[in-house]
Structures are given as structure tokens and as C-alpha cells.
Motif scaffolding. Sequence first.
Motif, PDB file in Angstrom:
ATOM      1  N   ASN A  50       0.826  -1.222   0.000  1.00  0.00           N
ATOM      2  CA  ASN A  50       0.000   0.000   0.000  1.00  0.00           C
ATOM      3  C   ASN A  50       0.860   1.271   0.000  1.00  0.00           C
ATOM      4  OD1 ASN A  50      -2.215  -1.648   0.051  1.00  0.00           O
ATOM      5  ND2 ASN A  50      -2.731  -1.298   2.183  1.00  0.00           N
ATOM      6  N   GLY A  51       1.926   1.229  -0.793  1.00  0.00           N
ATOM      7  CA  GLY A  51       2.791   2.400  -0.921  1.00  0.00           C
ATOM      8  C   GLY A  51       3.844   2.541   0.164  1.00  0.00           C
ATOM      9  N   THR A  52       3.824   1.646   1.153  1.00  0.00           N
ATOM     10  CA  THR A  52       4.796   1.682   2.248  1.00  0.00           C
ATOM     11  C   THR A  52       5.904   0.665   1.982  1.00  0.00           C
ATOM     12  OG1 THR A  52       3.051   2.294   3.817  1.00  0.00           O
ATOM     13  CG2 THR A  52       5.096   1.433   4.744  1.00  0.00           C
ATOM     14  N   PRO A  53       7.180   1.092   2.002  1.00  0.00           N
ATOM     15  CA  PRO A  53       8.287   0.165   1.713  1.00  0.00           C
ATOM     16  C   PRO A  53       8.324  -1.012   2.695  1.00  0.00           C
ATOM     17  CG  PRO A  53       9.054   2.435   1.646  1.00  0.00           C
ATOM     18  CD  PRO A  53       7.657   2.471   2.210  1.00  0.00           C
ATOM     19  N   ASP A  54       8.606  -2.203   2.163  1.00  0.00           N
ATOM     20  CA  ASP A  54       8.750  -3.380   3.012  1.00  0.00           C
ATOM     21  C   ASP A  54       9.902  -4.234   2.520  1.00  0.00           C
ATOM     22  OD1 ASP A  54       7.742  -4.717   0.764  1.00  0.00           O
ATOM     23  OD2 ASP A  54       6.493  -6.066   1.917  1.00  0.00           O
TER      24      ASP A  54
ATOM     25  N   HIS B 281      -0.930 -25.265   0.424  1.00  0.00           N
ATOM     26  CA  HIS B 281      -1.439 -24.056   1.070  1.00  0.00           C
ATOM     27  C   HIS B 281      -0.325 -23.020   1.113  1.00  0.00           C
ATOM     28  CE1 HIS B 281      -4.921 -26.280   2.218  1.00  0.00           C
ATOM     29  NE2 HIS B 281      -4.354 -26.936   3.203  1.00  0.00           N
ATOM     30  N   SER B 282      -0.397 -22.020   0.264  1.00  0.00           N
ATOM     31  CA  SER B 282       0.651 -21.000   0.271  1.00  0.00           C
ATOM     32  C   SER B 282       0.293 -19.860   1.220  1.00  0.00           C
ATOM     33  CB  SER B 282       0.853 -20.431  -1.130  1.00  0.00           C
ATOM     34  OG  SER B 282       1.767 -19.359  -1.080  1.00  0.00           O
ATOM     35  N   PRO B 283       1.224 -19.504   2.119  1.00  0.00           N
ATOM     36  CA  PRO B 283       0.971 -18.380   3.022  1.00  0.00           C
ATOM     37  C   PRO B 283       1.387 -17.028   2.430  1.00  0.00           C
ATOM     38  CG  PRO B 283       3.017 -19.434   3.626  1.00  0.00           C
ATOM     39  CD  PRO B 283       2.499 -20.171   2.408  1.00  0.00           C
ATOM     40  N   THR B 284       1.858 -17.027   1.187  1.00  0.00           N
ATOM     41  CA  THR B 284       2.446 -15.808   0.609  1.00  0.00           C
ATOM     42  C   THR B 284       1.477 -14.632   0.596  1.00  0.00           C
ATOM     43  OG1 THR B 284       3.911 -17.148  -0.767  1.00  0.00           O
ATOM     44  CG2 THR B 284       3.658 -14.839  -1.380  1.00  0.00           C
ATOM     45  N   GLU B 285       0.365 -14.776  -0.118  1.00  0.00           N
ATOM     46  CA  GLU B 285      -0.575 -13.658  -0.219  1.00  0.00           C
ATOM     47  C   GLU B 285      -1.286 -13.404   1.103  1.00  0.00           C
ATOM     48  OE1 GLU B 285      -0.989 -11.243  -2.509  1.00  0.00           O
ATOM     49  OE2 GLU B 285       0.819 -12.221  -3.260  1.00  0.00           O
ATOM     50  N   ILE B 286      -1.543 -14.477   1.853  1.00  0.00           N
ATOM     51  CA  ILE B 286      -2.196 -14.317   3.155  1.00  0.00           C
ATOM     52  C   ILE B 286      -1.309 -13.485   4.088  1.00  0.00           C
ATOM     53  CG2 ILE B 286      -2.861 -15.581   5.262  1.00  0.00           C
ATOM     54  CD1 ILE B 286      -4.002 -17.764   3.403  1.00  0.00           C
ATOM     55  N   THR B 287      -0.012 -13.780   4.101  1.00  0.00           N
ATOM     56  CA  THR B 287       0.918 -13.034   4.946  1.00  0.00           C
ATOM     57  C   THR B 287       0.979 -11.575   4.519  1.00  0.00           C
ATOM     58  OG1 THR B 287       2.214 -15.043   5.322  1.00  0.00           O
ATOM     59  CG2 THR B 287       3.288 -12.963   5.838  1.00  0.00           C
ATOM     60  N   ARG B 288       1.005 -11.333   3.219  1.00  0.00           N
ATOM     61  CA  ARG B 288       1.010  -9.950   2.723  1.00  0.00           C
ATOM     62  C   ARG B 288      -0.307  -9.246   3.089  1.00  0.00           C
ATOM     63  NH1 ARG B 288       1.958  -7.575  -1.755  1.00  0.00           N
ATOM     64  NH2 ARG B 288       3.948  -6.565  -1.342  1.00  0.00           N
ATOM     65  N   ASN B 289      -1.408  -9.979   3.003  1.00  0.00           N
ATOM     66  CA  ASN B 289      -2.710  -9.376   3.315  1.00  0.00           C
ATOM     67  C   ASN B 289      -2.858  -9.048   4.795  1.00  0.00           C
ATOM     68  OD1 ASN B 289      -3.615  -9.310   0.672  1.00  0.00           O
ATOM     69  ND2 ASN B 289      -4.565 -11.323   0.767  1.00  0.00           N
TER      70      ASN B 289
ATOM     71  N   LYS C 177      -1.021  -5.993   5.512  1.00  0.00           N
ATOM     72  CA  LYS C 177      -1.803  -4.811   5.143  1.00  0.00           C
ATOM     73  C   LYS C 177      -2.762  -4.433   6.272  1.00  0.00           C
ATOM     74  CE  LYS C 177      -1.785  -5.741   0.160  1.00  0.00           C
ATOM     75  NZ  LYS C 177      -2.599  -6.202  -0.994  1.00  0.00           N
ATOM     76  N   ILE C 178      -3.397  -5.465   6.858  1.00  0.00           N
ATOM     77  CA  ILE C 178      -4.322  -5.226   7.977  1.00  0.00           C
ATOM     78  C   ILE C 178      -3.559  -4.613   9.157  1.00  0.00           C
ATOM     79  CG2 ILE C 178      -5.816  -6.352   9.701  1.00  0.00           C
ATOM     80  CD1 ILE C 178      -6.392  -8.504   7.507  1.00  0.00           C
ATOM     81  N   ALA C 179      -2.392  -5.193   9.454  1.00  0.00           N
ATOM     82  CA  ALA C 179      -1.572  -4.680  10.558  1.00  0.00           C
ATOM     83  C   ALA C 179      -1.125  -3.239  10.281  1.00  0.00           C
ATOM     84  CB  ALA C 179      -0.357  -5.571  10.760  1.00  0.00           C
TER      85      ALA C 179
END
Length: 358
Positions: free
Chosen positions: A302-306, A339-347, A350-352
Motif C-alpha cells: 500500500n505504498g509503504t516500503p517493506d 497451502h501458500s501463506p504468501t498472499e495471506i501473509t502480505r494481506n 496490510k491489515i496490521a
Amino acid sequence: MTLKKLFTALLFLIFFCNTINAQLDEKKTDSTILSGFSNKNEPGGAFLIAKKGKIIYRKAFGKANLELDVNMTPDHVFQIGSMTKQFTSVAILMLEQQGKLNVNDPVSKYIKDYPSGDKITIHHLLTHTSGIRDFTKMKTLSTIAQKEMKPEMMVDFFKNEPVDFAPGEKFEYNNSGYVVLGYIIEQVSGQTYEDFIKKNIFEKAGMTHSYYATDRQVIPKRAYGYHQKEHGFVNKTVISFSVPFSSGSLMSTVDDMLKWQQALNQNILLNQAETKKAFQKYKLNNGEEFTYGYGWHLKEINGTPDREHGGSIFGFKSMGVYIPGEDIYVIGFSNCDCHSPTEITRNIAKIALQSLKK
């Protein structure tokens, strides 16, 4: 109301409001994870979110072992696959800090007969810009997958393959480069890669539940890995961990991975100058910048560097995201490569980020 009581009430209100603003949306986090880990009778995963080193979310889902009907807990140990590359890159930087190597050194300084080794540098290996052939894409990989391979045997396996491009010409994710780095670590340190990582990283960071992977040693609270087939789940394919070696053979827990992140933040392993090298973007020969440092993808949420990196190895998948501007760390593990945690972890990162932003 006296002035003192009014002041106390205002302080309480400010603290209370800040506490509310800093609360993670747990229900939304749960539902995001359950979108991929909803069946409690299947292999599952573990997830952790921390803000400024403090754990604010730590849960497990599904089963750690199907045969024994063992529920997953956040304490279970997972294979982390390519997240191993973070440890390999930091080990190289530790050796540079000690004056034992330089990231601009050519590979030929450490492996005399490496083809074009005078043109390929350690920097190229770290940034996936070396052009050497990725051994995971070689058709002959199956002939060694279950053999016990010494590091020099692994290097010999792919070193004479035609290169894909000239060093520094492009970025292309490459496991072979990190195997070469592991071999260089052994050459320079005089220790095995396993011993170097254990003594110089795991022990210094307090990572007491992290290991060089093995199917023989008894690992307390080991999560077992699975594949999903049409007829159901099967145990993971057995490979020799000497094959992925320093590109993907470590095991850890979500708690230990937080300790790892904290050790990096607090310069326990590296000084600031060396740490900066891991987390900066570099350029190709043509001046084009690419979004990879040393062992981490440097992207945005969301535009924030990670800083982020995932991993995949037979039976397991992993993903870690760190948002330095907010000091938020999110880690997700799965004990089924279905079960990939990739997108879930990124999502959930985002919530955090939305709910825990300063």
C-alpha cells in the motif's frame, strides 16, 4: 473536578485512545488466514504479527501431523525453504565485517576453476544477477535429489552449465548462486555452513528452535510436511538437504524468526554499514534499478516500503514481511505446499499496517 483529577482523566483518555488505535483487527486477520487454512483436519500453518518486537498476534491452524492427529501450535518447527537465503546473505556480510572477504571479490578468488569466475562476484550471487544456471531448473536434478552431496559436489553439478546471461545484465532468481555462497562461507570460515549459522547466528540471536534441516535427527515439535493429491494428502517427497544446502535447508519457528528480525534491527549480528547493504536496492549494468537487496525482496505494501521473502520446499511454504517504517513483522508458515501463506501473509501485513500505523 480538581485540576489534578482533570489532568489524570485526560492522560487516561489519551492512553485509552492510543490503545484502541493500536489494536489489531483480529477478526479480520482470522478470516484472512482462514481463507486458505479453514479445514482443521488438514495440514495447517502458524502465523505471527509483531509491532516493535512485541507479539500482538500468534495463532496456529490445522494439523502438524495427520497420522498422529496432532493439532498445529505456534511452537511447531517448519522447514523455511528459501527464507534460508536471508541467513546465507547475513553470514557473508558477517565475514565481510570481519575482513575475511569482500562482496566485490570475484568467485575465482575462492573457487579457482569456476568458469568465468573472474567476472562473477559475490555481489552478483547475492543479488541473483550472476547469470549462472539455476540447478532447480536442470532436468538431471532428480539424479542427485536423494544423494548426500558435499558443497563442492553441488557446485560441480551446475558450474559447467551454459550461463543464462552475462553477470549484472539482469535479475533472475537463482538458487545456484546461494549454494556457491554457502561453499564460500565454508572456505572462508573453516566451518561447515551448518556450524557457522548455528554458532554465529542462531546462538547469538537466541534462536533455540532453529536448525539445519534433517529427516534423521529428532526435532522437538517438528511439523510434518505434506503434498495434496487427487485422493488426499501424502507425506512429502524425501530429498537430501545437502542439495538445496545454503539456498533452502533451514528450519525454524515463528517465534525464532521474530528473534531473527530483532537481531537484525538491534545490530546484534551486523553493524549498521553492513546491515544497510542487505536492505538497499542495486542497479544492473545498464543502470536499471531492481527490487532485491541481499536475501530480501524490497517492495511496497500500500505504498509503504517493506522487505519480504518467501520459501518453498517439498511439503512446506513460508513467507515473511517486515515494514521498517512501522517496525511491523509478519511471518507465516505452512506444512503443505498446497497451502501458500504468501498472499495471506502480505494481506495480514496490510491489515496490521492499517490498524497499527503510528
